[in-house]
Design a protein around this motif. Structure first.
Motif, PDB file in Angstrom:
ATOM      1  N   LEU A  29     -19.857  28.341   4.154  1.00 18.45           N
ATOM      2  CA  LEU A  29     -18.948  28.898   3.033  1.00 18.45           C
ATOM      3  C   LEU A  29     -19.796  28.847   1.687  1.00 18.45           C
ATOM      4  CD1 LEU A  29     -16.261  30.189   2.122  1.00 18.45           C
ATOM      5  CD2 LEU A  29     -15.329  27.925   1.624  1.00 18.45           C
ATOM      6  N   LEU A  30     -20.082  29.896   0.927  1.00 22.05           N
ATOM      7  CA  LEU A  30     -20.889  29.886  -0.183  1.00 22.05           C
ATOM      8  C   LEU A  30     -19.906  29.546  -1.518  1.00 22.05           C
ATOM      9  CD1 LEU A  30     -23.761  32.351   0.749  1.00 22.05           C
ATOM     10  CD2 LEU A  30     -23.745  30.010   0.875  1.00 22.05           C
ATOM     11  N   GLY A  31     -18.829  30.275  -1.387  1.00 17.01           N
ATOM     12  CA  GLY A  31     -18.096  30.332  -2.517  1.00 17.01           C
ATOM     13  C   GLY A  31     -16.799  31.052  -2.195  1.00 17.01           C
ATOM     14  N   PHE A  32     -15.870  30.974  -3.413  1.00  8.13           N
ATOM     15  CA  PHE A  32     -14.424  31.676  -3.321  1.00  8.13           C
ATOM     16  C   PHE A  32     -14.057  32.035  -4.574  1.00  8.13           C
ATOM     17  CE2 PHE A  32     -13.640  27.501  -4.406  1.00  8.13           C
ATOM     18  CZ  PHE A  32     -12.748  27.347  -5.392  1.00  8.13           C
ATOM     19  N   CYS A  33     -13.245  33.098  -4.697  1.00  5.13           N
ATOM     20  CA  CYS A  33     -12.604  33.516  -5.869  1.00  5.13           C
ATOM     21  C   CYS A  33     -11.142  33.892  -5.833  1.00  5.13           C
ATOM     22  CB  CYS A  33     -13.644  34.487  -6.580  1.00  5.13           C
ATOM     23  SG  CYS A  33     -13.480  36.092  -5.754  1.00  5.13           S
ATOM     24  N   PHE A  34     -10.524  33.656  -6.717  1.00  2.00           N
ATOM     25  CA  PHE A  34      -9.253  34.146  -6.806  1.00  2.00           C
ATOM     26  C   PHE A  34      -8.432  34.812  -8.051  1.00  2.00           C
ATOM     27  CE2 PHE A  34      -8.809  29.708  -7.315  1.00  2.00           C
ATOM     28  CZ  PHE A  34      -7.774  29.648  -8.680  1.00  2.00           C
TER      29      PHE A  34
END
Length: 68
Positions: A29-34
């Protein structure tokens, strides 16, 4: 990800759990956003395609959650 009804804290906790998973056979998992109810997880690129593509190459996707 589809729009989620969970709160932001639950999402952040799930991301933290996913991020702790480390194995040579699992993409990182490299990143996330919401943004409100819209959430996204960003994984490393899989140059050979996904496992789902290989498993269901000659048959339609089934809803079973286990591998044969």
């Amino acid at each position: 990800m589809r729009e989620s009804k969970g709160d932001e804290e639950d999402f952040i906790n799930e991301v933290a759990n996913i991020n702790r998973t480390s194995h040579v056979k699992v993409v990182n998992l490299l990143g996330f956003c919401f943004n409100g109810l819209k959430r996204a997880l960003i994984y490393e690129f899989m140059s050979n395609g996904s496992l789902k593509k290989i498993i269901y190459k000659n048959k339609p996707l089934e809803t079973s959650s286990s591998l044969p």
